[in-house]
Write a protein that holds these residues in place. Sequence first.
Motif, PDB file in Angstrom:
ATOM      1  N   ASP A  77       6.602  -0.856  56.006  1.00  0.00           N
ATOM      2  CA  ASP A  77       5.487  -1.477  56.733  1.00  0.00           C
ATOM      3  C   ASP A  77       5.821  -2.890  57.192  1.00  0.00           C
ATOM      4  O   ASP A  77       5.471  -3.286  58.305  1.00  0.00           O
ATOM      5  CB  ASP A  77       4.237  -1.547  55.847  1.00  0.00           C
ATOM      6  N   ALA A  78       6.475  -3.635  56.332  1.00  0.00           N
ATOM      7  CA  ALA A  78       6.806  -5.027  56.661  1.00  0.00           C
ATOM      8  C   ALA A  78       7.811  -5.089  57.808  1.00  0.00           C
ATOM      9  O   ALA A  78       7.709  -5.938  58.707  1.00  0.00           O
ATOM     10  CB  ALA A  78       7.348  -5.744  55.431  1.00  0.00           C
ATOM     11  N   ILE A  79       8.773  -4.175  57.786  1.00  0.00           N
ATOM     12  CA  ILE A  79       9.780  -4.147  58.854  1.00  0.00           C
ATOM     13  C   ILE A  79       9.123  -3.744  60.175  1.00  0.00           C
ATOM     14  O   ILE A  79       9.349  -4.365  61.217  1.00  0.00           O
ATOM     15  CB  ILE A  79      10.928  -3.179  58.498  1.00  0.00           C
ATOM     16  N   ALA A  80       8.285  -2.717  60.114  1.00  0.00           N
ATOM     17  CA  ALA A  80       7.597  -2.265  61.336  1.00  0.00           C
ATOM     18  C   ALA A  80       6.744  -3.386  61.924  1.00  0.00           C
ATOM     19  O   ALA A  80       6.695  -3.585  63.140  1.00  0.00           O
ATOM     20  CB  ALA A  80       6.727  -1.043  61.021  1.00  0.00           C
ATOM     21  N   LYS A  81       6.089  -4.145  61.049  1.00  0.00           N
ATOM     22  CA  LYS A  81       5.246  -5.248  61.513  1.00  0.00           C
ATOM     23  C   LYS A  81       6.083  -6.332  62.196  1.00  0.00           C
ATOM     24  O   LYS A  81       5.695  -6.860  63.239  1.00  0.00           O
ATOM     25  CB  LYS A  81       4.491  -5.830  60.305  1.00  0.00           C
ATOM     26  N   ALA A  82       7.235  -6.631  61.616  1.00  0.00           N
ATOM     27  CA  ALA A  82       8.105  -7.657  62.204  1.00  0.00           C
ATOM     28  C   ALA A  82       8.561  -7.246  63.607  1.00  0.00           C
ATOM     29  O   ALA A  82       8.617  -8.063  64.530  1.00  0.00           O
ATOM     30  CB  ALA A  82       9.321  -7.896  61.298  1.00  0.00           C
ATOM     31  N   ILE A  83       8.875  -5.968  63.772  1.00  0.00           N
ATOM     32  CA  ILE A  83       9.312  -5.471  65.091  1.00  0.00           C
ATOM     33  C   ILE A  83       8.142  -5.508  66.076  1.00  0.00           C
ATOM     34  O   ILE A  83       8.284  -5.959  67.215  1.00  0.00           O
ATOM     35  CB  ILE A  83       9.879  -4.039  64.972  1.00  0.00           C
ATOM     36  N   ALA A  84       6.972  -5.078  65.614  1.00  0.00           N
ATOM     37  CA  ALA A  84       5.792  -5.047  66.485  1.00  0.00           C
ATOM     38  C   ALA A  84       5.396  -6.452  66.925  1.00  0.00           C
ATOM     39  O   ALA A  84       5.005  -6.669  68.083  1.00  0.00           O
ATOM     40  CB  ALA A  84       4.629  -4.363  65.761  1.00  0.00           C
ATOM     41  N   GLU A  85       5.517  -7.407  66.014  1.00  0.00           N
ATOM     42  CA  GLU A  85       5.140  -8.784  66.361  1.00  0.00           C
ATOM     43  C   GLU A  85       6.087  -9.391  67.388  1.00  0.00           C
ATOM     44  O   GLU A  85       5.744 -10.383  68.032  1.00  0.00           O
ATOM     45  CB  GLU A  85       5.086  -9.653  65.091  1.00  0.00           C
ATOM     46  N   GLU A  86       7.261  -8.800  67.526  1.00  0.00           N
ATOM     47  CA  GLU A  86       8.202  -9.262  68.558  1.00  0.00           C
ATOM     48  C   GLU A  86       7.826  -8.700  69.925  1.00  0.00           C
ATOM     49  O   GLU A  86       8.416  -9.074  70.941  1.00  0.00           O
ATOM     50  CB  GLU A  86       9.619  -8.845  68.151  1.00  0.00           C
ATOM     51  N   GLY A  87       6.844  -7.804  69.950  1.00  0.00           N
ATOM     52  CA  GLY A  87       6.362  -7.291  71.234  1.00  0.00           C
ATOM     53  C   GLY A  87       6.820  -5.884  71.574  1.00  0.00           C
ATOM     54  O   GLY A  87       6.691  -5.440  72.719  1.00  0.00           O
ATOM     55  N   TYR A  88       7.322  -5.160  70.570  1.00  0.00           N
ATOM     56  CA  TYR A  88       7.780  -3.793  70.802  1.00  0.00           C
ATOM     57  C   TYR A  88       6.879  -2.834  70.049  1.00  0.00           C
ATOM     58  O   TYR A  88       6.360  -3.163  68.988  1.00  0.00           O
ATOM     59  CB  TYR A  88       9.244  -3.647  70.358  1.00  0.00           C
ATOM     60  N   GLU A  89       6.713  -1.643  70.616  1.00  0.00           N
ATOM     61  CA  GLU A  89       5.820  -0.690  69.981  1.00  0.00           C
ATOM     62  C   GLU A  89       6.599   0.216  69.035  1.00  0.00           C
ATOM     63  O   GLU A  89       7.552   0.888  69.443  1.00  0.00           O
ATOM     64  CB  GLU A  89       5.103   0.150  71.057  1.00  0.00           C
ATOM     65  N   VAL A  90       6.172   0.208  67.772  1.00  0.00           N
ATOM     66  CA  VAL A  90       6.786   1.079  66.775  1.00  0.00           C
ATOM     67  C   VAL A  90       5.966   2.356  66.731  1.00  0.00           C
ATOM     68  O   VAL A  90       4.802   2.344  66.321  1.00  0.00           O
ATOM     69  CB  VAL A  90       6.822   0.397  65.388  1.00  0.00           C
ATOM     70  N   VAL A  91       6.572   3.453  67.179  1.00  0.00           N
ATOM     71  CA  VAL A  91       5.816   4.700  67.309  1.00  0.00           C
ATOM     72  C   VAL A  91       6.143   5.697  66.207  1.00  0.00           C
ATOM     73  O   VAL A  91       5.570   6.784  66.154  1.00  0.00           O
ATOM     74  CB  VAL A  91       6.040   5.351  68.697  1.00  0.00           C
ATOM     75  N   GLY A  92       7.058   5.354  65.324  1.00  0.00           N
ATOM     76  CA  GLY A  92       7.366   6.266  64.226  1.00  0.00           C
ATOM     77  C   GLY A  92       8.447   5.704  63.339  1.00  0.00           C
ATOM     78  O   GLY A  92       9.005   4.654  63.609  1.00  0.00           O
TER      79      GLY A  92
END
Lengths: 65, 65
Positions: free
Chosen positions: A50-65
């Motif tokens: 969850d923490a990794i996905a959040k870091a990627i999403a906060e950079e402006g990319y959509e984590v879809v899975g």
Amino acid sequence: MNQTFNVQGMTCGHCEKAVTQAVQSLDPQAQVRIDRPAGKVDVQSTQPRDAIAKAIAEEGYEVVG
Amino acid sequence: MNQTFNVQGMTCGHCEKAVTQAVQSLDPQAQVRIDRPAGKVDVQSTQPRDAIAKAIAEEGYEVVG
């Protein structure tokens, strides 16, 4: 622990670098491998998914899975 | 002097920033406006067209006009 994320919106080398840096700002020891055409981000890290996905999403990319 | 360049390969906001910085490293006073979907880079600068085109190309983008 190896974790794979499906990430949308990575269009160029700058995007790969931004995603890598986002993960490594969370975990400086993390190893990140990106297959941009496939939209795959492989992360070797002790951090929770969850923490990794959040870091990627906060950079402006959509984590879809 | 206002000059417009047609540039291929700008896919994201990082690319816009990279092109802007490439032009401004040549001419710190330059004003740069980018229409990414149209592939247009408008530059207000006293530098010659060839020098600006070279700076953009060296950043890894194709200047086609």
